[in-house]
Design a protein around this motif. Structure first.
Motif, mmCIF file in Angstrom:
data_model
loop_
_atom_site.group_PDB
_atom_site.id
_atom_site.type_symbol
_atom_site.label_atom_id
_atom_site.label_comp_id
_atom_site.label_asym_id
_atom_site.label_seq_id
_atom_site.Cartn_x
_atom_site.Cartn_y
_atom_site.Cartn_z
ATOM 1 N N ALA A 135 -3.405 39.918 23.873
ATOM 2 C CA ALA A 135 -2.116 39.243 23.707
ATOM 3 C C ALA A 135 -1.029 40.246 23.331
ATOM 4 O O ALA A 135 0.098 40.187 23.838
ATOM 5 N N GLY A 136 -1.366 41.194 22.445
ATOM 6 C CA GLY A 136 -0.400 42.222 22.063
ATOM 7 C C GLY A 136 -0.021 43.113 23.230
ATOM 8 O O GLY A 136 1.151 43.472 23.406
ATOM 9 N N ALA A 137 -1.019 43.484 24.048
ATOM 10 C CA ALA A 137 -0.745 44.326 25.211
ATOM 11 C C ALA A 137 0.175 43.612 26.196
ATOM 12 O O ALA A 137 1.109 44.214 26.741
ATOM 13 N N LEU A 138 -0.070 42.327 26.432
ATOM 14 C CA LEU A 138 0.790 41.566 27.349
ATOM 15 C C LEU A 138 2.184 41.372 26.762
ATOM 16 O O LEU A 138 3.194 41.494 27.478
ATOM 17 N N LEU A 139 2.253 41.068 25.481
ATOM 18 C CA LEU A 139 3.551 40.831 24.849
ATOM 19 C C LEU A 139 4.409 42.092 24.869
ATOM 20 O O LEU A 139 5.607 42.040 25.185
ATOM 21 N N GLY A 140 3.807 43.239 24.537
ATOM 22 C CA GLY A 140 4.574 44.475 24.514
ATOM 23 C C GLY A 140 4.829 45.051 25.892
ATOM 24 O O GLY A 140 5.849 45.712 26.122
ATOM 25 N N GLY A 141 3.895 44.830 26.814
ATOM 26 C CA GLY A 141 4.027 45.378 28.167
ATOM 27 C C GLY A 141 2.749 46.087 28.563
ATOM 28 O O GLY A 141 2.414 47.120 27.988
ATOM 29 N N ILE A 142 2.057 45.537 29.535
ATOM 30 C CA ILE A 142 0.751 46.069 29.913
ATOM 31 C C ILE A 142 0.868 47.441 30.556
ATOM 32 O O ILE A 142 -0.119 48.172 30.656
ATOM 33 N N ASP A 143 2.084 47.841 30.975
ATOM 34 C CA ASP A 143 2.277 49.167 31.553
ATOM 35 C C ASP A 143 2.995 50.108 30.596
ATOM 36 O O ASP A 143 3.405 51.209 30.985
ATOM 37 N N ASN A 144 3.147 49.714 29.335
ATOM 38 C CA ASN A 144 3.851 50.521 28.342
ATOM 39 C C ASN A 144 2.970 50.673 27.106
ATOM 40 O O ASN A 144 2.870 49.744 26.300
ATOM 41 N N PRO A 145 2.302 51.823 26.936
ATOM 42 C CA PRO A 145 1.363 51.976 25.813
ATOM 43 C C PRO A 145 1.992 51.724 24.448
ATOM 44 O O PRO A 145 1.412 51.047 23.603
ATOM 45 N N LEU A 151 3.227 48.133 19.690
ATOM 46 C CA LEU A 151 4.166 47.333 18.898
ATOM 47 C C LEU A 151 3.869 45.844 19.061
ATOM 48 O O LEU A 151 3.949 45.070 18.095
ATOM 49 N N GLY A 152 3.475 45.456 20.282
ATOM 50 C CA GLY A 152 3.086 44.071 20.507
ATOM 51 C C GLY A 152 1.906 43.666 19.653
ATOM 52 O O GLY A 152 1.827 42.517 19.192
ATOM 53 N N GLY A 153 0.973 44.583 19.422
ATOM 54 C CA GLY A 153 -0.159 44.281 18.552
ATOM 55 C C GLY A 153 0.277 43.962 17.137
ATOM 56 O O GLY A 153 -0.231 43.010 16.507
ATOM 57 N N PHE A 154 1.244 44.729 16.593
ATOM 58 C CA PHE A 154 1.762 44.434 15.257
ATOM 59 C C PHE A 154 2.455 43.072 15.235
ATOM 60 O O PHE A 154 2.300 42.301 14.280
ATOM 61 N N ILE A 155 3.225 42.774 16.292
ATOM 62 C CA ILE A 155 3.928 41.493 16.342
ATOM 63 C C ILE A 155 2.937 40.336 16.373
ATOM 64 O O ILE A 155 3.099 39.322 15.677
ATOM 65 N N VAL A 156 1.885 40.471 17.184
ATOM 66 C CA VAL A 156 0.878 39.414 17.276
ATOM 67 C C VAL A 156 0.185 39.215 15.933
ATOM 68 O O VAL A 156 -0.111 38.079 15.534
ATOM 69 N N GLY A 157 -0.089 40.300 15.206
ATOM 70 C CA GLY A 157 -0.716 40.165 13.897
ATOM 71 C C GLY A 157 0.118 39.322 12.944
ATOM 72 O O GLY A 157 -0.406 38.456 12.228
ATOM 73 N N VAL A 158 1.428 39.551 12.945
ATOM 74 C CA VAL A 158 2.316 38.767 12.078
ATOM 75 C C VAL A 158 2.398 37.316 12.555
ATOM 76 O O VAL A 158 2.298 36.377 11.752
ATOM 77 N N LEU A 159 2.566 37.115 13.873
ATOM 78 C CA LEU A 159 2.665 35.755 14.407
ATOM 79 C C LEU A 159 1.380 34.966 14.154
ATOM 80 O O LEU A 159 1.426 33.759 13.862
ATOM 81 N N GLU A 160 0.236 35.647 14.264
ATOM 82 C CA GLU A 160 -1.045 34.971 14.002
ATOM 83 C C GLU A 160 -1.091 34.428 12.584
ATOM 84 O O GLU A 160 -1.456 33.265 12.353
ATOM 85 N N ASN A 161 -0.726 35.267 11.615
ATOM 86 C CA ASN A 161 -0.776 34.828 10.229
ATOM 87 C C ASN A 161 0.224 33.705 9.942
ATOM 88 O O ASN A 161 -0.097 32.735 9.252
ATOM 89 N N LEU A 162 1.439 33.836 10.468
ATOM 90 C CA LEU A 162 2.442 32.796 10.220
ATOM 91 C C LEU A 162 2.042 31.476 10.879
ATOM 92 O O LEU A 162 2.230 30.403 10.297
ATOM 93 N N ALA A 163 1.483 31.559 12.096
ATOM 94 C CA ALA A 163 1.033 30.339 12.765
ATOM 95 C C ALA A 163 -0.119 29.693 12.000
ATOM 96 O O ALA A 163 -0.183 28.469 11.858
ATOM 97 N N GLY A 164 -1.041 30.525 11.490
ATOM 98 C CA GLY A 164 -2.161 29.985 10.732
ATOM 99 C C GLY A 164 -1.744 29.352 9.423
ATOM 100 O O GLY A 164 -2.355 28.381 8.973
#
Length: 290
Positions: free
Chosen positions: A225-235, A240-253
């Motif tokens: 999910a982080g790779a898709l959110l940040g850009g699968i062609d942009n390492p 950065l997408g991984g960090f965003i997903v970590g925060v969104l996961e906790n807030l959603a939970g």
């Protein structure tokens, strides 16, 4: 407010783990244009190797770096022995190979180490010399380790001749061959580095989720999910997408779906990105002439 800050900061800690997995996924995707569904199991198996060394009495950091080296070599071996023969195979056949690799690694780990849940030590002290109310020492250390890994990878790909050659081989293999770059070996090194990054993620995740053969299933989904959110062609966008997903996961939970259903947040992100903009936040839109 305190609960909100706790969820955000702990989300950054788990997001660092997702960032490492996302970066590994993108590195392999750039080389093969496929998603390595076995990335989580590779990280899990590497973590078991680290646990075995620590259990045998080897100090943590020695086992940590030895595991990174072994994972790097293992990634190269997998690319040479399993992935390279499938270079010109149909996409579906390659996907089946990735899934088969996932099942094999999971089964072998269960056969060798059993499916009993094991505790994995944290290298960070239980009490910090300075007070941080909303993060545990391991969470803070995991963020630090992730940042160091990302910085080293950035410096390698940005400033070293080998890193530049690997980037060129992944982006344009035909032109790279014309200028003398050994594209096959560059792709193999990319697999090795992806396996090493995944090993770091596994060793940082194990003290949180405990060690067992299925430990990285959810983590791989969040990393994807982080790779898709940040850009699968942009390492770096994927990281950065991984960090965003970590925060969104906790807030959603905490505020939306509850802790038992927060894995659905990753699924919502994946579906939403694929529907709205498959290139992600930092990726490059691709236009095809008809």
């Amino acid at each position: 407010m305190n609960t909100f800050l706790h969820q955000v900061l702990s989300g950054l800690a788990t997001g660092g783990i997702y960032a490492s997995i996302a970066l590994a996924l993108v590195m392999i995707h750039q080389a093969t244009h496929l998603v390595n569904f076995a990335q989580g199991e590779m990280a899990m198996f590497s973590t078991y190797l680290a646990w075995a060394m620590i259990d045998a009495g080897i100090p943590y950091w020695e086992a940590f770096f030895a595991t990174i080296v072994l994972s790097f070599v293992g990634g190269i071996v997998i690319e040479r022995a399993v992935i390279r023969p499938m270079e010109n195979a149909p996409i579906l056949a390659s996907v089946i190979v990735f899934i088969g690799l996932l099942v094999i690694l999971n089964s072998v780990a269960g056969w060798i180490f059993t499916y009993t849940i094991k505790s994995f030590p944290s290298p960070f002290p239980r009490d910090l010399p300075f007070g941080i109310r909303f993060m545990s020492p391991h969470q803070l250390g995991a963020i630090g380790v992730t940042i160091v890994v990302l910085a080293l990878l950035y410096a390698f790909f940005r400033f070293t001749p080998l890193g530049l050659a690997m980037r060129a081989a992944a982006q344009n293999p035909v032109s790279s061959r014309l200028v003398g770059i050994r594209v096959g070996w560059m792709l193999a090194l990319g697999w090795g580095m992806a396996a090493a990054a995944g090993a770091v993620a596994g060793m940082m995740a194990a003290p949180i989720v405990y060690l067992e053969p299925n430990m990285m299933g959810g983590t791989l989904l969040y990393g994807f999910a982080g790779a898709l959110l940040g850009g699968i062609d942009n390492p770096w966008g994927a990281a950065l997408g991984g960090f965003i997903v970590g925060v969104l996961e906790n807030l959603a939970g905490e505020y939306v779906v509850g802790a038992d259903l927060k894995l659905t947040a990753a699924l919502v992100i994946i579906v939403g990105v694929l529907v709205v903009g498959p290139w992600g936040l930092f990726g490059t839109p691709v236009a095809t002439r008809v």
